[in-house]
Design a protein around this motif. Structure first.
Motif, PDB file in Angstrom:
ATOM      1  N   ASP A 104       8.870   7.212  -1.974  1.00 46.85           N
ATOM      2  CA  ASP A 104       8.229   5.880  -2.000  1.00 46.85           C
ATOM      3  C   ASP A 104       9.063   4.964  -2.913  1.00 46.85           C
ATOM      4  OD1 ASP A 104       6.548   3.791  -2.891  1.00 46.85           O
ATOM      5  OD2 ASP A 104       5.112   5.125  -3.856  1.00 46.85           O
ATOM      6  N   GLY A 105       9.579   3.866  -2.361  1.00 47.92           N
ATOM      7  CA  GLY A 105      10.346   2.920  -3.192  1.00 47.92           C
ATOM      8  C   GLY A 105      11.851   3.089  -3.080  1.00 47.92           C
ATOM      9  N   PHE A 106      12.275   4.052  -2.335  1.00 46.12           N
ATOM     10  CA  PHE A 106      13.700   4.318  -2.105  1.00 46.12           C
ATOM     11  C   PHE A 106      13.832   4.856  -0.676  1.00 46.12           C
ATOM     12  CE2 PHE A 106      17.593   6.690  -1.990  1.00 46.12           C
ATOM     13  CZ  PHE A 106      18.446   6.106  -2.905  1.00 46.12           C
ATOM     14  N   PRO A 107      14.752   4.352   0.136  1.00 46.68           N
ATOM     15  CA  PRO A 107      15.753   3.341  -0.184  1.00 46.68           C
ATOM     16  C   PRO A 107      15.199   1.923  -0.107  1.00 46.68           C
ATOM     17  CG  PRO A 107      15.977   4.031   2.103  1.00 46.68           C
ATOM     18  CD  PRO A 107      14.854   4.826   1.528  1.00 46.68           C
ATOM     19  N   ARG A 108      15.776   1.043  -0.912  1.00 46.04           N
ATOM     20  CA  ARG A 108      15.426  -0.379  -0.860  1.00 46.04           C
ATOM     21  C   ARG A 108      16.542  -1.162  -0.168  1.00 46.04           C
ATOM     22  NH1 ARG A 108      11.486   0.138  -4.808  1.00 46.04           N
ATOM     23  NH2 ARG A 108      10.599  -1.560  -5.851  1.00 46.04           N
ATOM     24  N   THR A 109      17.755  -0.619  -0.150  1.00 45.06           N
ATOM     25  CA  THR A 109      18.900  -1.343   0.439  1.00 45.06           C
ATOM     26  C   THR A 109      19.593  -0.439   1.463  1.00 45.06           C
ATOM     27  OG1 THR A 109      20.471  -0.455  -1.164  1.00 45.06           O
ATOM     28  CG2 THR A 109      19.341  -2.476  -1.796  1.00 45.06           C
ATOM     29  N   SER A 118       8.084   8.869  -6.388  1.00 43.98           N
ATOM     30  CA  SER A 118       8.134   7.415  -6.495  1.00 43.98           C
ATOM     31  C   SER A 118       9.381   7.013  -7.268  1.00 43.98           C
ATOM     32  CB  SER A 118       6.860   6.936  -7.214  1.00 43.98           C
ATOM     33  OG  SER A 118       7.120   5.769  -7.950  1.00 43.98           O
ATOM     34  N   SER A 119      10.199   6.161  -6.658  1.00 44.19           N
ATOM     35  CA  SER A 119      11.439   5.759  -7.342  1.00 44.19           C
ATOM     36  C   SER A 119      11.115   5.003  -8.627  1.00 44.19           C
ATOM     37  CB  SER A 119      12.325   4.914  -6.423  1.00 44.19           C
ATOM     38  OG  SER A 119      11.696   3.691  -6.143  1.00 44.19           O
ATOM     39  N   GLY A 120      10.032   4.211  -8.609  1.00 42.29           N
ATOM     40  CA  GLY A 120       9.634   3.475  -9.813  1.00 42.29           C
ATOM     41  C   GLY A 120       9.290   4.445 -10.943  1.00 42.29           C
ATOM     42  N   GLY A 150       0.810  -1.230   0.000  1.00 40.86           N
ATOM     43  CA  GLY A 150       0.000   0.000   0.000  1.00 40.86           C
ATOM     44  C   GLY A 150       0.836   1.270   0.000  1.00 40.86           C
ATOM     45  N   LYS A 151       2.115   1.174  -0.338  1.00 40.83           N
ATOM     46  CA  LYS A 151       2.986   2.371  -0.341  1.00 40.83           C
ATOM     47  C   LYS A 151       2.420   3.455  -1.268  1.00 40.83           C
ATOM     48  CE  LYS A 151       6.598   0.045  -1.800  1.00 40.83           C
ATOM     49  NZ  LYS A 151       6.034  -1.308  -1.829  1.00 40.83           N
ATOM     50  N   GLY A 152       2.096   3.036  -2.493  1.00 42.12           N
ATOM     51  CA  GLY A 152       1.595   4.005  -3.469  1.00 42.12           C
ATOM     52  C   GLY A 152       0.256   4.590  -3.023  1.00 42.12           C
ATOM     53  N   ALA A 161      22.733   0.354   1.520  1.00 45.37           N
ATOM     54  CA  ALA A 161      23.619   1.298   0.818  1.00 45.37           C
ATOM     55  C   ALA A 161      22.833   2.524   0.347  1.00 45.37           C
ATOM     56  CB  ALA A 161      24.283   0.609  -0.381  1.00 45.37           C
ATOM     57  N   GLN A 162      21.607   2.298  -0.128  1.00 45.43           N
ATOM     58  CA  GLN A 162      20.774   3.433  -0.555  1.00 45.43           C
ATOM     59  C   GLN A 162      20.376   4.295   0.644  1.00 45.43           C
ATOM     60  OE1 GLN A 162      17.398   2.060  -2.909  1.00 45.43           O
ATOM     61  NE2 GLN A 162      18.719   0.985  -4.355  1.00 45.43           N
ATOM     62  N   ALA A 163      20.071   3.641   1.764  1.00 43.30           N
ATOM     63  CA  ALA A 163      19.688   4.393   2.974  1.00 43.30           C
ATOM     64  C   ALA A 163      20.861   5.253   3.443  1.00 43.30           C
ATOM     65  CB  ALA A 163      19.244   3.433   4.072  1.00 43.30           C
ATOM     66  N   ALA A 186       8.798 -15.222  -4.025  1.00 44.89           N
ATOM     67  CA  ALA A 186      10.238 -14.968  -4.189  1.00 44.89           C
ATOM     68  C   ALA A 186      10.549 -13.484  -4.009  1.00 44.89           C
ATOM     69  CB  ALA A 186      10.684 -15.423  -5.578  1.00 44.89           C
ATOM     70  N   ARG A 187       9.687 -12.630  -4.549  1.00 46.50           N
ATOM     71  CA  ARG A 187       9.898 -11.183  -4.412  1.00 46.50           C
ATOM     72  C   ARG A 187       9.876 -10.780  -2.945  1.00 46.50           C
ATOM     73  NH1 ARG A 187       5.536  -7.855  -7.462  1.00 46.50           N
ATOM     74  NH2 ARG A 187       6.816  -6.031  -7.312  1.00 46.50           N
ATOM     75  N   LEU A 188       8.957 -11.396  -2.203  1.00 48.18           N
ATOM     76  CA  LEU A 188       8.799 -11.038  -0.799  1.00 48.18           C
ATOM     77  C   LEU A 188       9.995 -11.494   0.037  1.00 48.18           C
ATOM     78  CD1 LEU A 188       6.601  -9.628   0.766  1.00 48.18           C
ATOM     79  CD2 LEU A 188       5.906 -11.863   1.602  1.00 48.18           C
TER      80      LEU A 188
END
Ligand SMILES: Nc1ncnc2c1ncn2[C@H]1C[C@H](O)[C@@H](COP(=O)(O)OP(=O)(O)OP(=O)(O)O)O1
Ligand SMILES: Nc1nc2c(ncn2[C@@H]2O[C@H](COP(=O)(O)OP(=O)(O)O)[C@@H](O)[C@H]2O)c(=O)[nH]1
Length: 226
Positions: free
Chosen positions: A87-92, A34-36, A16-18, A94-96, A168-170
């Motif tokens: 929304d969508g960043f950071p994902r890792t 939105s990073s996407g 529900g981020k978006g 390193a990004q944070a 797998a994504r989760l």
């Protein structure tokens, strides 16, 4: 003293981020980034980063951290007068860390939604790729089935949203998000929300932001991207 407000929203695919970002942008006048959407814009414009990003996305992979930060951080640095929600960043991690070097965050919202709920939602998710508009055949259906409300163009379902792909994504999400969640927890800015319904979570997020945002200057309130 008034200040700008900076927040990130995290959560697995379908959490529900978006949807919640749009509500926050609408209610509090923050800019929803939105990073996407940034990635898709760069792919369409065939920028150097966009061309590179596409090669990873085509294989179902995340865009590497250095490409993602090169794409996103300059955009954030331009927004010196604007309060935003990312929304969508950071994902890792390193990004944070890269984001942390570029700006101070006020709040990190973390959505913790049960797997069965995510599967059910994504099964019914339809999107309008050119705009990023998202529908759900049960929760927020388009006016005409399969058609975008604004443009009248067709909606699609993403391959990635199939229940088989989701597991797998989760798993991948959990592995990479854990250090990011710990990072924000250690900074004392993490707010986690767990429920099966956005409408249950929303009042709590709205209350939190009401306590954090009133000091924002009116010229720091920016329109939503959509
Ligand atoms: N922070 C990021 N790091 C790496 N790759 C990213 C990042 N943000 C976006 N991407 C890339 C990989 C994604 O598959 C693609 C589209 O992103 P996005 O619109 O957030 O869709 P998604 O399908 O991964 O997310 P969700 O299902 O959670 O809405 O762009
Ligand atoms: N049934 C139901 N669907 C929801 C709810 N909240 C969001 N959705 C839908 O679930 C899907 C995933 O939401 P989205 O905001 O795209 O999540 P994101 O992947 O984290 O950005 C979309 O189709 C939304 O319309 C909810 O509370 N109930």
């Amino acid at each position: 003293m008034s200040k700008l407000f900076r927040a990130v929203i995290m959560g697995p695919p379908g959490s529900g981020k978006g949807t919640i970002s749009e509500r926050i942008a609408h209610s509090f006048g923050l800019k929803h980034l939105s990073s996407g959407d940034f990635v898709r814009e760069n792919i369409s414009a065939k920028t150097e980063a966009g061309v590179l990003a596409k090669t990873f996305i085509k294989k179902g992979l995340l865009v590497p951290d250095h490409v993602m930060t090169r794409l996103l951080l300059p955009r954030l640095e331009e927004m010196t007068k604007c309060s935003w929600l990312l929304d969508g960043f950071p994902r890792t991690l390193a990004q944070a860390e890269a984001l942390n070097s570029a700006c101070d965050l006020d709040v990190a919202i973390n959505l913790n939604i049960p797997l069965e709920t995510l599967k059910e939602r994504l099964r019914h998710r339809w999107i309008h790729p050119p705009s990023g508009r998202v529908y759900n055949m049960c929760f927020n259906p388009p006016r005409v089935q399969g058609i975008d409300d604004i443009t009248g163009e067709p909606l699609i379902q993403q391959e990635d949203d199939r229940p088989e792909a989701l597991v797998a994504r989760l798993r991948h999400y959990k592995d990479i998000a854990k250090p990011v969640i710990d990072f924000y927890k250690a900074k004392g800015i993490l707010y986690t929300y767990s429920d099966t319904e956005t409408d249950q979570i929303w009042p709590n997020i709205s209350t939190l932001l009401s306590t954090k945002i009133p000091t924002i200057q009116s010229d720091a309130r920016c329109a939503s991207t959509h």
